[in-house]
Design a protein around this motif. Structure first.
Motif, short mmCIF file in Angstrom:
data_model
loop_
_atom_site.label_atom_id
_atom_site.label_comp_id
_atom_site.label_asym_id
_atom_site.label_seq_id
_atom_site.Cartn_x
_atom_site.Cartn_y
_atom_site.Cartn_z
N LEU A 1 29.28 43.34 40.09
CA LEU A 1 28.64 43.59 38.79
C LEU A 1 27.59 42.55 38.49
N GLU A 2 27.90 41.30 38.78
CA GLU A 2 26.93 40.23 38.54
C GLU A 2 25.68 40.42 39.38
N ARG A 3 25.86 40.79 40.65
CA ARG A 3 24.70 41.03 41.51
C ARG A 3 23.86 42.21 41.03
N ARG A 4 24.53 43.25 40.60
CA ARG A 4 23.80 44.44 40.13
C ARG A 4 22.98 44.14 38.89
N LEU A 5 23.57 43.39 37.96
CA LEU A 5 22.84 43.05 36.74
C LEU A 5 21.63 42.16 37.05
N ARG A 6 21.81 41.25 37.98
CA ARG A 6 20.66 40.39 38.37
C ARG A 6 19.60 41.20 39.06
N TYR A 7 20.03 42.12 39.92
CA TYR A 7 19.08 42.97 40.64
C TYR A 7 18.31 43.87 39.68
N ALA A 8 19.00 44.29 38.59
CA ALA A 8 18.35 45.15 37.59
C ALA A 8 17.37 44.36 36.72
N LEU B 1 24.51 39.91 28.29
CA LEU B 1 25.54 40.47 29.17
C LEU B 1 25.49 39.84 30.55
N SER B 2 24.30 39.73 31.11
CA SER B 2 24.14 39.17 32.45
C SER B 2 24.62 37.73 32.52
N VAL B 3 24.29 36.96 31.48
CA VAL B 3 24.70 35.56 31.45
C VAL B 3 26.21 35.42 31.27
N SER B 4 26.81 36.35 30.52
CA SER B 4 28.23 36.26 30.19
C SER B 4 29.15 36.76 31.29
N VAL B 5 28.63 37.57 32.22
CA VAL B 5 29.50 38.22 33.21
C VAL B 5 30.33 37.23 34.02
N PRO B 6 29.76 36.17 34.61
CA PRO B 6 30.60 35.25 35.40
C PRO B 6 31.76 34.65 34.60
N ALA B 7 31.46 34.15 33.40
CA ALA B 7 32.51 33.57 32.56
C ALA B 7 33.50 34.64 32.10
N PHE B 8 32.99 35.83 31.81
CA PHE B 8 33.86 36.92 31.38
C PHE B 8 34.86 37.29 32.46
N MET B 9 34.39 37.47 33.70
CA MET B 9 35.28 37.83 34.79
C MET B 9 36.27 36.71 35.10
N ALA B 10 35.81 35.47 35.01
CA ALA B 10 36.71 34.34 35.22
C ALA B 10 37.81 34.32 34.16
N ASN B 11 37.46 34.68 32.93
CA ASN B 11 38.45 34.73 31.86
C ASN B 11 39.45 35.86 32.07
N VAL B 12 38.97 37.00 32.55
CA VAL B 12 39.88 38.12 32.83
C VAL B 12 40.92 37.71 33.87
N GLY C 1 43.15 34.71 24.74
CA GLY C 1 41.94 35.20 25.41
C GLY C 1 40.77 35.39 24.48
N GLY C 2 41.04 35.72 23.21
CA GLY C 2 39.95 35.93 22.27
C GLY C 2 39.06 34.72 22.14
N SER C 3 39.65 33.53 22.15
CA SER C 3 38.86 32.30 22.00
C SER C 3 38.00 32.05 23.24
N TYR C 4 38.56 32.28 24.41
CA TYR C 4 37.78 32.08 25.64
C TYR C 4 36.67 33.13 25.76
N MET C 5 36.97 34.35 25.41
CA MET C 5 35.95 35.41 25.45
C MET C 5 34.85 35.12 24.43
N ALA C 6 35.23 34.60 23.27
CA ALA C 6 34.24 34.28 22.23
C ALA C 6 33.23 33.25 22.74
N GLU C 7 33.73 32.23 23.43
CA GLU C 7 32.83 31.21 23.96
C GLU C 7 31.94 31.77 25.07
N ALA C 8 32.50 32.65 25.90
CA ALA C 8 31.71 33.26 26.97
C ALA C 8 30.58 34.11 26.40
#
Length: 219
Positions: A208-215, A140-151, A97-104
């Motif tokens: 979370l992604e929607r909230r960050l975009r809204y903010a 953070l906002s850009v990374s959230v979709p990839a981050f959640m997909a990795n989780v 997971g560390g490698s996938y998270m690093a890329e995200a």
């Protein structure tokens, strides 16, 4: 569908689900820490360490988790490093997971325009302040979709833990199928419990992604 069988072995699946969640989330937390460190090293272009991180990412992403688990569980004791199955599962998940998270995280950091960091530095902000107040909030906002997909991906990968004799959900389902040949009931419980674990995470990620975009962080 044999509901009596399902009710009888429901507690066994509950214990297996708890083990899956415990090891899975511990591995994800470690993966996030590793990913953040690697992403910052790549973003800051730290000499030598950048090359080490690049090798780690390629090695991790291009080998299956099952092979990594076998190496940790069966290979390390050969050189005197003892471990148990749970620690092996966490370590394997963190390594992958560390490698996938690093890329995200790296993609998020690199999405921030250089002019913003240069402007912040010209205003007298330190490099640490620029990272904390300018780069990280936008990345953070850009990374959230990839981050959640990795989780979600990493939690699903826990299904291979049965190969090192961990009594996770997959191990429980395969064991009961082998004993009682109740394939439909066992797989039904397996799907239900994985949905109970993963569906809330997927929904939380979307919110979370929607909230960050809204903010305004995703602007």
């Amino acid at each position: 569908m044999n509901w009596a069988f399902i009710l009888k072995y429901l507690p066994l699946y509950e214990r297996a689900a708890w083990l899956t969640v415990r090891i899975g989330f511990a591995g994800v937390i470690l993966a996030v820490i590793i990913g953040l460190i690697c992403a910052v090293i790549q973003y800051e272009k730290v000499p030598f360490l950048k090359q080490v991180v690049a090798v780690y990412i390629e090695l991790s992403r291009n080998t299956p988790l099952l092979v990594q688990l076998f190496f940790i569980y069966y290979g390390l004791p050969k050189i005197g490093i003892q471990t148990d199955a749970e620690i092996c599962g966490m370590a394997g998940l963190a390594f992958l997971g560390g490698s996938y998270m690093a890329e995200a995280f790296r993609s998020g950091l690199e999405s921030v325009a250089d002019i913003q960091t240069e402007s912040a530095l010209s205003l007298g902000m330190s490099r640490m302040q620029v990272m904390r107040y300018v780069v990280f909030p936008q990345a953070l906002s850009v990374s959230v979709p990839a981050f959640m997909a990795n989780v979600i991906f990493l939690l699903k990968e826990t299904s291979v833990f049965s190969a090192i004799s961990l009594m996770d959900l997959m191990f429980t389902a395969k064991d009961l199928i082998g004993l009682y040949y109740k394939t439909t009931e066992c797989l039904f419980l397996l799907v239900v419990f994985y949905l109970m674990i993963l569906l809330p995470i997927s929904i939380l990620g979307s919110l979370l992604e929607r909230r960050l975009r809204y903010a305004g962080f995703g602007a």
